[in-house]
Design a protein around this motif. Structure first.
Motif, PDB file in Angstrom:
ATOM      1  N   ALA A  39       0.755  -1.203  -0.032  1.00 59.51           N
ATOM      2  CA  ALA A  39       0.072  -0.120  -0.019  1.00 59.51           C
ATOM      3  C   ALA A  39       1.069   1.328   0.017  1.00 59.51           C
ATOM      4  CB  ALA A  39      -0.818  -0.071   1.284  1.00 59.51           C
ATOM      5  N   LEU A  40       0.825   1.938  -1.176  1.00 55.14           N
ATOM      6  CA  LEU A  40       1.933   3.345  -1.328  1.00 55.14           C
ATOM      7  C   LEU A  40       1.207   4.579  -0.637  1.00 55.14           C
ATOM      8  CD1 LEU A  40       3.483   2.261  -4.634  1.00 55.14           C
ATOM      9  CD2 LEU A  40       3.941   1.536  -2.509  1.00 55.14           C
ATOM     10  N   THR A  41       0.035   4.347  -0.508  1.00 59.87           N
ATOM     11  CA  THR A  41      -0.582   5.477   0.307  1.00 59.87           C
ATOM     12  C   THR A  41      -1.359   4.957   1.511  1.00 59.87           C
ATOM     13  OG1 THR A  41      -2.646   5.201  -1.441  1.00 59.87           O
ATOM     14  CG2 THR A  41      -1.070   6.608  -1.960  1.00 59.87           C
ATOM     15  N   CYS A  42      -1.972   5.830   2.307  1.00 60.00           N
ATOM     16  CA  CYS A  42      -2.468   5.634   3.449  1.00 60.00           C
ATOM     17  C   CYS A  42      -3.986   5.896   3.604  1.00 60.00           C
ATOM     18  CB  CYS A  42      -1.655   6.369   4.708  1.00 60.00           C
ATOM     19  SG  CYS A  42      -0.129   6.066   4.981  1.00 60.00           S
ATOM     20  N   HIS A  43      -4.678   5.852   2.293  1.00 58.69           N
ATOM     21  CA  HIS A  43      -6.069   5.965   2.150  1.00 58.69           C
ATOM     22  C   HIS A  43      -6.657   4.771   2.967  1.00 58.69           C
ATOM     23  CE1 HIS A  43      -6.364   9.444  -0.572  1.00 58.69           C
ATOM     24  NE2 HIS A  43      -5.025   8.990  -0.848  1.00 58.69           N
ATOM     25  N   GLU A  44      -6.145   3.611   2.989  1.00 57.57           N
ATOM     26  CA  GLU A  44      -6.738   2.494   3.613  1.00 57.57           C
ATOM     27  C   GLU A  44      -5.674   1.463   4.052  1.00 57.57           C
ATOM     28  OE1 GLU A  44      -9.188   0.294   0.837  1.00 57.57           O
ATOM     29  OE2 GLU A  44     -10.262   1.921  -0.002  1.00 57.57           O
ATOM     30  N   ARG A  45      -5.873   1.187   5.122  1.00 52.79           N
ATOM     31  CA  ARG A  45      -4.853   0.348   6.027  1.00 52.79           C
ATOM     32  C   ARG A  45      -5.653  -0.991   6.371  1.00 52.79           C
ATOM     33  NH1 ARG A  45       0.008   1.643   4.612  1.00 52.79           N
ATOM     34  NH2 ARG A  45       0.635  -0.120   5.911  1.00 52.79           N
ATOM     35  N   TYR A  46      -4.810  -2.074   6.448  1.00 54.60           N
ATOM     36  CA  TYR A  46      -5.634  -3.274   6.651  1.00 54.60           C
ATOM     37  C   TYR A  46      -5.074  -3.622   8.262  1.00 54.60           C
ATOM     38  CZ  TYR A  46      -6.252  -3.746   1.553  1.00 54.60           C
ATOM     39  OH  TYR A  46      -6.520  -3.464   0.406  1.00 54.60           O
ATOM     40  N   GLU A  47      -6.215  -3.701   9.040  1.00 49.13           N
ATOM     41  CA  GLU A  47      -5.831  -4.354  10.433  1.00 49.13           C
ATOM     42  C   GLU A  47      -5.074  -5.439  10.462  1.00 49.13           C
ATOM     43  OE1 GLU A  47      -9.478  -4.181  12.762  1.00 49.13           O
ATOM     44  OE2 GLU A  47      -9.483  -1.829  12.435  1.00 49.13           O
ATOM     45  N   ALA A  48      -5.142  -6.451   9.509  1.00 55.68           N
ATOM     46  CA  ALA A  48      -4.663  -7.915   9.821  1.00 55.68           C
ATOM     47  C   ALA A  48      -3.265  -7.906   9.535  1.00 55.68           C
ATOM     48  CB  ALA A  48      -5.452  -8.665   8.750  1.00 55.68           C
ATOM     49  N   THR A  49      -2.703  -6.867   8.718  1.00 57.39           N
ATOM     50  CA  THR A  49      -1.416  -6.994   8.459  1.00 57.39           C
ATOM     51  C   THR A  49      -0.314  -6.626   9.623  1.00 57.39           C
ATOM     52  OG1 THR A  49       0.371  -6.264   6.921  1.00 57.39           O
ATOM     53  CG2 THR A  49      -1.136  -4.575   7.583  1.00 57.39           C
ATOM     54  N   ASP A  50       0.628  -7.609   9.795  1.00 52.50           N
ATOM     55  CA  ASP A  50       1.733  -7.617  10.534  1.00 52.50           C
ATOM     56  C   ASP A  50       2.975  -6.957  10.005  1.00 52.50           C
ATOM     57  OD1 ASP A  50       2.475  -9.954   9.244  1.00 52.50           O
ATOM     58  OD2 ASP A  50       2.620 -11.105  11.200  1.00 52.50           O
ATOM     59  N   LYS A  51       2.950  -6.701   8.606  1.00 48.06           N
ATOM     60  CA  LYS A  51       4.119  -6.469   7.870  1.00 48.06           C
ATOM     61  C   LYS A  51       4.645  -4.847   7.980  1.00 48.06           C
ATOM     62  CE  LYS A  51       4.089 -10.552   6.287  1.00 48.06           C
ATOM     63  NZ  LYS A  51       4.828 -11.520   6.983  1.00 48.06           N
ATOM     64  N   PRO A  52       5.777  -4.311   8.081  1.00 54.58           N
ATOM     65  CA  PRO A  52       6.113  -3.039   8.140  1.00 54.58           C
ATOM     66  C   PRO A  52       5.696  -2.204   6.759  1.00 54.58           C
ATOM     67  CG  PRO A  52       8.209  -4.213   7.912  1.00 54.58           C
ATOM     68  CD  PRO A  52       6.827  -5.393   8.133  1.00 54.58           C
ATOM     69  N   PRO A  53       5.283  -1.239   6.981  1.00 49.76           N
ATOM     70  CA  PRO A  53       4.946  -0.480   5.449  1.00 49.76           C
ATOM     71  C   PRO A  53       6.084  -0.179   4.715  1.00 49.76           C
ATOM     72  CG  PRO A  53       4.888   1.219   7.401  1.00 49.76           C
ATOM     73  CD  PRO A  53       4.987  -0.108   8.198  1.00 49.76           C
ATOM     74  N   PRO A  54       5.898  -0.287   3.471  1.00 51.39           N
ATOM     75  CA  PRO A  54       4.627  -0.282   2.871  1.00 51.39           C
ATOM     76  C   PRO A  54       4.052  -1.676   2.674  1.00 51.39           C
ATOM     77  CG  PRO A  54       6.284   0.056   0.939  1.00 51.39           C
ATOM     78  CD  PRO A  54       6.976   0.026   2.409  1.00 51.39           C
ATOM     79  N   ALA A  55       4.584  -2.847   2.913  1.00 46.08           N
ATOM     80  CA  ALA A  55       4.125  -4.131   2.830  1.00 46.08           C
ATOM     81  C   ALA A  55       2.860  -4.229   3.393  1.00 46.08           C
ATOM     82  CB  ALA A  55       5.268  -5.296   3.102  1.00 46.08           C
ATOM     83  N   VAL A  56       1.840  -4.685   2.762  1.00 42.67           N
ATOM     84  CA  VAL A  56       0.741  -5.574   3.183  1.00 42.67           C
ATOM     85  C   VAL A  56       0.740  -6.901   3.391  1.00 42.67           C
ATOM     86  CG1 VAL A  56      -1.832  -5.943   2.866  1.00 42.67           C
ATOM     87  CG2 VAL A  56      -0.755  -3.575   2.243  1.00 42.67           C
ATOM     88  N   ALA A  57       1.363  -7.649   2.638  1.00 40.39           N
ATOM     89  CA  ALA A  57       1.697  -9.158   2.408  1.00 40.39           C
ATOM     90  C   ALA A  57       2.842  -9.461   1.455  1.00 40.39           C
ATOM     91  CB  ALA A  57       0.481  -9.978   1.930  1.00 40.39           C
ATOM     92  N   HIS A  58       3.687 -10.431   1.865  1.00 36.14           N
ATOM     93  CA  HIS A  58       4.820 -10.724   1.001  1.00 36.14           C
ATOM     94  C   HIS A  58       5.317 -12.150   1.315  1.00 36.14           C
ATOM     95  CE1 HIS A  58       8.069 -10.610   3.756  1.00 36.14           C
ATOM     96  NE2 HIS A  58       7.345  -9.225   4.176  1.00 36.14           N
ATOM     97  N   ASN A  59       6.131 -12.721   0.264  1.00 37.71           N
ATOM     98  CA  ASN A  59       6.839 -14.209   0.392  1.00 37.71           C
ATOM     99  C   ASN A  59       8.118 -13.940   0.252  1.00 37.71           C
ATOM    100  OD1 ASN A  59       6.653 -14.387  -2.259  1.00 37.71           O
ATOM    101  ND2 ASN A  59       5.917 -16.489  -2.107  1.00 37.71           N
ATOM    102  N   PHE A  60       8.660 -12.631   0.387  1.00 35.83           N
ATOM    103  CA  PHE A  60      10.224 -12.270  -0.098  1.00 35.83           C
ATOM    104  C   PHE A  60      11.078 -12.992   1.157  1.00 35.83           C
ATOM    105  CE2 PHE A  60       9.985  -8.333  -2.604  1.00 35.83           C
ATOM    106  CZ  PHE A  60       9.279  -9.139  -3.936  1.00 35.83           C
ATOM    107  N   PRO A  61      12.149 -13.368   1.005  1.00 36.61           N
ATOM    108  CA  PRO A  61      13.240 -13.968   1.732  1.00 36.61           C
ATOM    109  C   PRO A  61      13.250 -12.961   3.150  1.00 36.61           C
ATOM    110  CG  PRO A  61      14.000 -14.162  -0.139  1.00 36.61           C
ATOM    111  CD  PRO A  61      12.957 -13.301  -0.584  1.00 36.61           C
ATOM    112  N   GLU A  62      13.120 -13.665   4.366  1.00 37.98           N
ATOM    113  CA  GLU A  62      13.199 -12.819   5.300  1.00 37.98           C
ATOM    114  C   GLU A  62      14.478 -12.131   5.775  1.00 37.98           C
ATOM    115  OE1 GLU A  62      10.690 -12.075   7.436  1.00 37.98           O
ATOM    116  OE2 GLU A  62       9.243 -13.222   6.064  1.00 37.98           O
ATOM    117  N   GLU A  63      15.507 -12.991   5.095  1.00 34.43           N
ATOM    118  CA  GLU A  63      16.977 -12.166   5.187  1.00 34.43           C
ATOM    119  C   GLU A  63      17.115 -10.745   4.389  1.00 34.43           C
ATOM    120  OE1 GLU A  63      16.328 -15.419   4.417  1.00 34.43           O
ATOM    121  OE2 GLU A  63      17.243 -16.705   5.720  1.00 34.43           O
TER     122      GLU A  63
END
Length: 249
Positions: A39-63
């Motif tokens: 999410a590149l803007t803050c018009h809507e944020r999802y309560e469910a996400t625990d990722k640091p912005p701007p990520a909402v969800a991903h499966n990139f390598p944790e390292e």
């Protein structure tokens, strides 16, 4: 996975996690085993996400994610920085030819490749209220021809965003408040079948101007600003048919 299957199955999900799982599978089938939804803007944020912005969800390598934020790469990543100026699908590599990158930005791109995020494709999604989202895909072991998959990834990203955001957004289900007139529904169904406003006007024996009026109303009611998003939302809400044999009457 066929795109029609992805539409049907993602529309049947009752959780954002289910939509994410389907999207990951569909992207894998196209040769991309990594994704990120931002999410590149803050018009809507999802309560469910625990990722640091701007990520909402991903499966990139944790390292890579740890390194990325440790070095403040969200402020340097050229894909993130330039995505708002782009519409639709684009190759990560094309950002360096479209925009002049500084040394730090080139370093981010090089290190992403070294972290096995290669042959990346981004899809910028612009909402009617100025919100901007980015769905991005990458291949861990490189992809033979990422440009060949741009149109499919674009459709995948648009449908994914519509399905995911509809489930993740708090508040009442928006589909209960959407009422299309019979003419609006007709125009939208023909639009989904690839017809232009002029074509639709000829079919319905009305002017192209009138068709555009109905389509603008549809976009407003569906909170969409383009054909693709309007169509996938209408399919999701059961407002038009997904059957390619269906012809409006």
């Amino acid at each position: 996975m066929q795109f029609s299957d992805f539409i049907e199955q993602s529309n049947e999900q009752d959780s954002p996690a289910g939509v994410l799982s389907l999207m990951e599978r569909a992207a894998n089938d196209l040769g991309f085993d990594r994704y990120a939804y931002c999410a590149l803007t803050c018009h809507e944020r999802y309560e469910a996400t625990d990722k640091p912005p701007p990520a909402v969800a991903h499966n990139f390598p944790e390292e890579w994610i740890d390194y990325y934020f440790e070095h403040d790469y969200p402020t340097k990543d050229p894909v993130i920085l330039h995505a708002p100026a782009l519409e639709g699908p684009f190759l990560w590599d094309s950002v360096g030819t479209t925009f002049e990158l500084d040394r730090a930005q080139r370093t981010v791109m090089q290190q992403a490749s070294e972290a096995k995020l290669r042959d990346g494709v981004g899809v910028s999604l612009h909402g009617p209220r100025g919100e901007i989202y980015l769905v991005t895909f990458a291949a861990g072991d490189s992809h033979p021809d990422p440009a060949a998959e741009l149109s499919k990834l674009n459709l995948l990203a648009v449908q994914f965003h519509a399905a995911y955001s509809g489930l993740a957004r708090t508040g009442n289900d928006p589909r209960s408040a959407i009422v299309l007139t019979p003419r609006e529904r007709e125009c939208l169904q023909w639009l989904a079948l690839g017809k232009s406003p002029w074509d639709i006007g000829m079919i319905l024996d009305i002017s192209a101007h009138t068709v555009r009026f109905h389509i603008r109303n549809v976009y407003r009611k569906l909170n969409a600003n383009n054909r693709a998003l309007a169509v996938v939302k209408a399919i999701r809400y059961g407002l038009i048919s997904t059957d390619s044999r269906f012809t409006p009457v």
